[in-house]
Design a protein around this motif. Structure first.
Motif, PDB file in Angstrom:
ATOM      1  N   ASP A 230       0.850  -1.186   0.000  1.00  0.00           N
ATOM      2  CA  ASP A 230       0.000   0.000   0.000  1.00  0.00           C
ATOM      3  C   ASP A 230       0.890   1.242   0.000  1.00  0.00           C
ATOM      4  O   ASP A 230       1.684   1.426   0.931  1.00  0.00           O
ATOM      5  CB  ASP A 230      -0.876  -0.022   1.252  1.00  0.00           C
ATOM      6  CG  ASP A 230      -1.848   1.142   1.333  1.00  0.00           C
ATOM      7  OD1 ASP A 230      -1.651   2.143   0.619  1.00  0.00           O
ATOM      8  OD2 ASP A 230      -2.793   1.054   2.135  1.00  0.00           O
ATOM      9  N   PRO A 231       0.820   2.102  -1.016  1.00  0.00           N
ATOM     10  CA  PRO A 231       1.707   3.269  -1.064  1.00  0.00           C
ATOM     11  C   PRO A 231       1.474   4.249   0.070  1.00  0.00           C
ATOM     12  O   PRO A 231       2.371   5.044   0.404  1.00  0.00           O
ATOM     13  CB  PRO A 231       1.389   3.904  -2.425  1.00  0.00           C
ATOM     14  CG  PRO A 231       0.027   3.408  -2.766  1.00  0.00           C
ATOM     15  CD  PRO A 231      -0.065   2.030  -2.186  1.00  0.00           C
ATOM     16  N   ASP A 232       0.300   4.230   0.675  1.00  0.00           N
ATOM     17  CA  ASP A 232       0.017   5.153   1.781  1.00  0.00           C
ATOM     18  C   ASP A 232       0.525   4.617   3.115  1.00  0.00           C
ATOM     19  O   ASP A 232       0.865   5.397   4.010  1.00  0.00           O
ATOM     20  CB  ASP A 232      -1.491   5.413   1.876  1.00  0.00           C
ATOM     21  CG  ASP A 232      -2.031   6.142   0.660  1.00  0.00           C
ATOM     22  OD1 ASP A 232      -1.316   7.031   0.142  1.00  0.00           O
ATOM     23  OD2 ASP A 232      -3.145   5.814   0.219  1.00  0.00           O
ATOM     24  N   ARG A 233       0.580   3.298   3.251  1.00  0.00           N
ATOM     25  CA  ARG A 233       1.014   2.688   4.518  1.00  0.00           C
ATOM     26  C   ARG A 233       1.899   1.483   4.216  1.00  0.00           C
ATOM     27  O   ARG A 233       1.559   0.336   4.528  1.00  0.00           O
ATOM     28  CB  ARG A 233      -0.193   2.271   5.352  1.00  0.00           C
ATOM     29  CG  ARG A 233      -1.163   3.396   5.664  1.00  0.00           C
ATOM     30  CD  ARG A 233      -2.311   2.939   6.545  1.00  0.00           C
ATOM     31  NE  ARG A 233      -1.857   2.590   7.872  1.00  0.00           N
ATOM     32  CZ  ARG A 233      -2.198   1.472   8.521  1.00  0.00           C
ATOM     33  NH1 ARG A 233      -2.960   0.569   7.928  1.00  0.00           N
ATOM     34  NH2 ARG A 233      -1.760   1.231   9.747  1.00  0.00           N
ATOM     35  N   PRO A 234       3.056   1.720   3.608  1.00  0.00           N
ATOM     36  CA  PRO A 234       3.891   0.585   3.186  1.00  0.00           C
ATOM     37  C   PRO A 234       4.390  -0.272   4.335  1.00  0.00           C
ATOM     38  O   PRO A 234       4.490  -1.496   4.211  1.00  0.00           O
ATOM     39  CB  PRO A 234       5.050   1.246   2.436  1.00  0.00           C
ATOM     40  CG  PRO A 234       5.067   2.663   2.921  1.00  0.00           C
ATOM     41  CD  PRO A 234       3.643   3.012   3.221  1.00  0.00           C
ATOM     42  N   GLY A 235       4.713   0.346   5.468  1.00  0.00           N
ATOM     43  CA  GLY A 235       5.208  -0.434   6.594  1.00  0.00           C
ATOM     44  C   GLY A 235       4.158  -1.357   7.158  1.00  0.00           C
ATOM     45  O   GLY A 235       4.400  -2.552   7.373  1.00  0.00           O
ATOM     46  N   ALA A 236       2.977  -0.819   7.385  1.00  0.00           N
ATOM     47  CA  ALA A 236       1.878  -1.634   7.891  1.00  0.00           C
ATOM     48  C   ALA A 236       1.515  -2.714   6.889  1.00  0.00           C
ATOM     49  O   ALA A 236       1.209  -3.857   7.262  1.00  0.00           O
ATOM     50  CB  ALA A 236       0.669  -0.754   8.191  1.00  0.00           C
ATOM     51  N   SER A 237       1.569  -2.361   5.610  1.00  0.00           N
ATOM     52  CA  SER A 237       1.265  -3.328   4.558  1.00  0.00           C
ATOM     53  C   SER A 237       2.278  -4.461   4.544  1.00  0.00           C
ATOM     54  O   SER A 237       1.918  -5.648   4.457  1.00  0.00           O
ATOM     55  CB  SER A 237       1.239  -2.608   3.206  1.00  0.00           C
ATOM     56  OG  SER A 237       0.991  -3.490   2.144  1.00  0.00           O
ATOM     57  N   LEU A 238       3.552  -4.125   4.637  1.00  0.00           N
ATOM     58  CA  LEU A 238       4.598  -5.142   4.640  1.00  0.00           C
ATOM     59  C   LEU A 238       4.471  -6.044   5.861  1.00  0.00           C
ATOM     60  O   LEU A 238       4.577  -7.283   5.762  1.00  0.00           O
ATOM     61  CB  LEU A 238       5.968  -4.482   4.598  1.00  0.00           C
ATOM     62  CG  LEU A 238       7.187  -5.395   4.622  1.00  0.00           C
ATOM     63  CD1 LEU A 238       7.139  -6.415   3.491  1.00  0.00           C
ATOM     64  CD2 LEU A 238       8.476  -4.578   4.540  1.00  0.00           C
ATOM     65  N   LYS A 239       4.242  -5.460   7.020  1.00  0.00           N
ATOM     66  CA  LYS A 239       4.088  -6.255   8.237  1.00  0.00           C
ATOM     67  C   LYS A 239       2.888  -7.204   8.123  1.00  0.00           C
ATOM     68  O   LYS A 239       2.962  -8.365   8.548  1.00  0.00           O
ATOM     69  CB  LYS A 239       3.938  -5.340   9.450  1.00  0.00           C
ATOM     70  CG  LYS A 239       5.219  -4.637   9.837  1.00  0.00           C
ATOM     71  CD  LYS A 239       4.968  -3.481  10.776  1.00  0.00           C
ATOM     72  CE  LYS A 239       4.375  -3.896  12.090  1.00  0.00           C
ATOM     73  NZ  LYS A 239       4.157  -2.722  12.998  1.00  0.00           N
ATOM     74  N   ALA A 240       1.799  -6.719   7.543  1.00  0.00           N
ATOM     75  CA  ALA A 240       0.625  -7.567   7.387  1.00  0.00           C
ATOM     76  C   ALA A 240       0.910  -8.732   6.445  1.00  0.00           C
ATOM     77  O   ALA A 240       0.470  -9.867   6.691  1.00  0.00           O
ATOM     78  CB  ALA A 240      -0.546  -6.735   6.870  1.00  0.00           C
ATOM     79  N   ARG A 241       1.663  -8.458   5.373  1.00  0.00           N
ATOM     80  CA  ARG A 241       2.022  -9.530   4.437  1.00  0.00           C
ATOM     81  C   ARG A 241       2.873 -10.588   5.133  1.00  0.00           C
ATOM     82  O   ARG A 241       2.699 -11.793   4.916  1.00  0.00           O
ATOM     83  CB  ARG A 241       2.778  -8.956   3.251  1.00  0.00           C
ATOM     84  CG  ARG A 241       1.979  -7.993   2.380  1.00  0.00           C
ATOM     85  CD  ARG A 241       1.002  -8.717   1.505  1.00  0.00           C
ATOM     86  NE  ARG A 241       0.363  -7.824   0.551  1.00  0.00           N
ATOM     87  CZ  ARG A 241      -0.500  -8.217  -0.374  1.00  0.00           C
ATOM     88  NH1 ARG A 241      -0.820  -9.494  -0.460  1.00  0.00           N
ATOM     89  NH2 ARG A 241      -1.058  -7.350  -1.200  1.00  0.00           N
ATOM     90  N   LEU A 242       3.797 -10.148   5.957  1.00  0.00           N
ATOM     91  CA  LEU A 242       4.660 -11.100   6.652  1.00  0.00           C
ATOM     92  C   LEU A 242       3.878 -11.896   7.692  1.00  0.00           C
ATOM     93  O   LEU A 242       4.054 -13.113   7.824  1.00  0.00           O
ATOM     94  CB  LEU A 242       5.830 -10.362   7.312  1.00  0.00           C
ATOM     95  CG  LEU A 242       6.799  -9.658   6.365  1.00  0.00           C
ATOM     96  CD1 LEU A 242       7.897  -8.942   7.159  1.00  0.00           C
ATOM     97  CD2 LEU A 242       7.412 -10.630   5.372  1.00  0.00           C
ATOM     98  N   ALA A 243       3.020 -11.208   8.436  1.00  0.00           N
ATOM     99  CA  ALA A 243       2.241 -11.894   9.468  1.00  0.00           C
ATOM    100  C   ALA A 243       1.312 -12.947   8.872  1.00  0.00           C
ATOM    101  O   ALA A 243       0.965 -13.924   9.546  1.00  0.00           O
ATOM    102  CB  ALA A 243       1.433 -10.879  10.269  1.00  0.00           C
ATOM    103  N   ALA A 244       0.917 -12.749   7.611  1.00  0.00           N
ATOM    104  CA  ALA A 244      -0.006 -13.674   6.966  1.00  0.00           C
ATOM    105  C   ALA A 244       0.685 -14.875   6.335  1.00  0.00           C
ATOM    106  O   ALA A 244       0.012 -15.788   5.852  1.00  0.00           O
ATOM    107  CB  ALA A 244      -0.819 -12.933   5.905  1.00  0.00           C
ATOM    108  N   LEU A 245       2.022 -14.896   6.322  1.00  0.00           N
ATOM    109  CA  LEU A 245       2.728 -16.012   5.710  1.00  0.00           C
ATOM    110  C   LEU A 245       2.430 -17.316   6.443  1.00  0.00           C
ATOM    111  O   LEU A 245       2.529 -17.392   7.664  1.00  0.00           O
ATOM    112  CB  LEU A 245       4.236 -15.762   5.719  1.00  0.00           C
ATOM    113  CG  LEU A 245       4.775 -14.682   4.768  1.00  0.00           C
ATOM    114  CD1 LEU A 245       6.254 -14.433   5.042  1.00  0.00           C
ATOM    115  CD2 LEU A 245       4.562 -15.089   3.301  1.00  0.00           C
ATOM    116  N   ALA A 246       2.103 -18.338   5.679  1.00  0.00           N
ATOM    117  CA  ALA A 246       1.837 -19.651   6.267  1.00  0.00           C
ATOM    118  C   ALA A 246       3.064 -20.547   6.215  1.00  0.00           C
ATOM    119  O   ALA A 246       3.186 -21.491   7.002  1.00  0.00           O
ATOM    120  CB  ALA A 246       0.669 -20.326   5.552  1.00  0.00           C
ATOM    121  N   THR A 247       3.972 -20.267   5.286  1.00  0.00           N
ATOM    122  CA  THR A 247       5.204 -21.039   5.146  1.00  0.00           C
ATOM    123  C   THR A 247       6.366 -20.089   4.902  1.00  0.00           C
ATOM    124  O   THR A 247       6.174 -18.928   4.510  1.00  0.00           O
ATOM    125  CB  THR A 247       5.126 -22.034   3.966  1.00  0.00           C
ATOM    126  OG1 THR A 247       4.864 -21.306   2.752  1.00  0.00           O
ATOM    127  CG2 THR A 247       4.020 -23.053   4.191  1.00  0.00           C
TER     128      THR A 247
END
Length: 277
Positions: A230-247
């Motif tokens: 998300d260009p407006d909230r890249p940090g929060a977006s990146l953290k959410a992507r990492l937290a959602a990783l299953a493997t």
């Protein structure tokens, strides 16, 4: 910032364990990180402008992100780099013509009793060293950061290894990661495979040391994340992507060879005894 940017659409090359020590020349650090990302992209057959992300893990004594953020306020940077703030105070975007674009995410490292480390990814909070591993993990969670237990030479053996295993067993899915380390030599630590078998995710990173020449290591070891931010909230977006990783995501780069590893360990011991390496 013109041209490609560190926001995606993906994939991203992410180094999840990055230090910028005071002795590091900032321009040389960014140049090397961008070159390392370009090499990793080429090795995987990706676009040479594939964005790189550096997840900072600063010690209590280091404040490089804050210093770079001051430069980003005027969109200037070291050595011809342009730094740009985002709507997310935890993220900076860096660009220089002819180099891979870079994103920087603020974060911290905590050293607990017995020398076990905890990384807090995606936070502007500061944390005291010392205390128990459980206390450190609780503080990281309260700050809304992602907690990572990174491998360290000799630190996952014996009683300390038992504490790490216990912490992994207690943690809820998506709340605790393990960290592989580009500075190690030899086979992959067994605990990483054990954690993955239990459903945990491993996030590799380069972990530069506070030694001469180590500023060239950032961006050289990490993982591939197929995500747009998300260009407006890249940090929060990146953290959410990492937290959602299953493997665990695919790893890029290589770990340090046996001779460089041994040399670095000797230099670190000299440094601890006040002898400048």
């Amino acid at each position: 910032m013109t041209g490609t940017a560190p926001l995606g659409p993906g994939p991203l090359l992410v180094d999840a364990h990055v230090h910028i020590y005071p002795r590091f020349d900032r321009a040389a650090f960014l140049d090397a990180a961008a070159a390392n990302v370009r090499r990793a992209a080429a090795a995987r057959g990706l676009d040479p402008d594939t964005p790189g992300w550096l997840l900072l893990t600063e010690t209590a004594a280091d404040h490089a992100f804050a210093e770079l953020a001051e430069q980003a306020a005027t969109e200037t940077g070291p050595g011809g780099w342009r730094l740009r703030p985002t709507g997310d105070p935890l993220c900076l975007l860096a660009h220089r013509d002819g180099q891979a674009p870079l994103g920087l995410l603020a974060g911290r490292q905590i050293v607990t009793e017995g020398g076990l480390e905890v990384l807090a990814l995606g936070t502007g909070a500061t944390f005291p060293d010392g205390g128990t591993l459980a206390d450190a993990l609780a503080r990281v969670a309260a700050a809304g950061a992602l907690a990572v237990l990174p491998w360290g030479f000799g630190k996952w053996l014996g009683a300390r290894g038992a504490r790490v295993r216990a912490a992994v067993a207690r943690a809820a899915p998506g709340t605790l990661f393990l960290g592989d380390n580009g500075g190690r030599a030899g086979p992959r630590p067994r605990l990483l495979a054990e954690a993955e078998a239990a459903g945990r995710v491993v996030l590799p990173g380069s972990d530069p040391l506070p030694l001469p020449g180590q500023e060239t290591r950032a961006g050289g070891f990490g993982f591939v994340l197929d995500a747009a931010l998300d260009p407006d909230r890249p940090g929060a977006s990146l953290k959410a992507r990492l937290a959602a990783l299953a493997t665990s995501p695919p790893v890029y780069g290589r770990t340090t060879g046996a001779l460089p590893f041994a040399g670095n360990q000797i230099r670190m011991q000299l440094r601890k005894h006040g002898i400048s390496p």
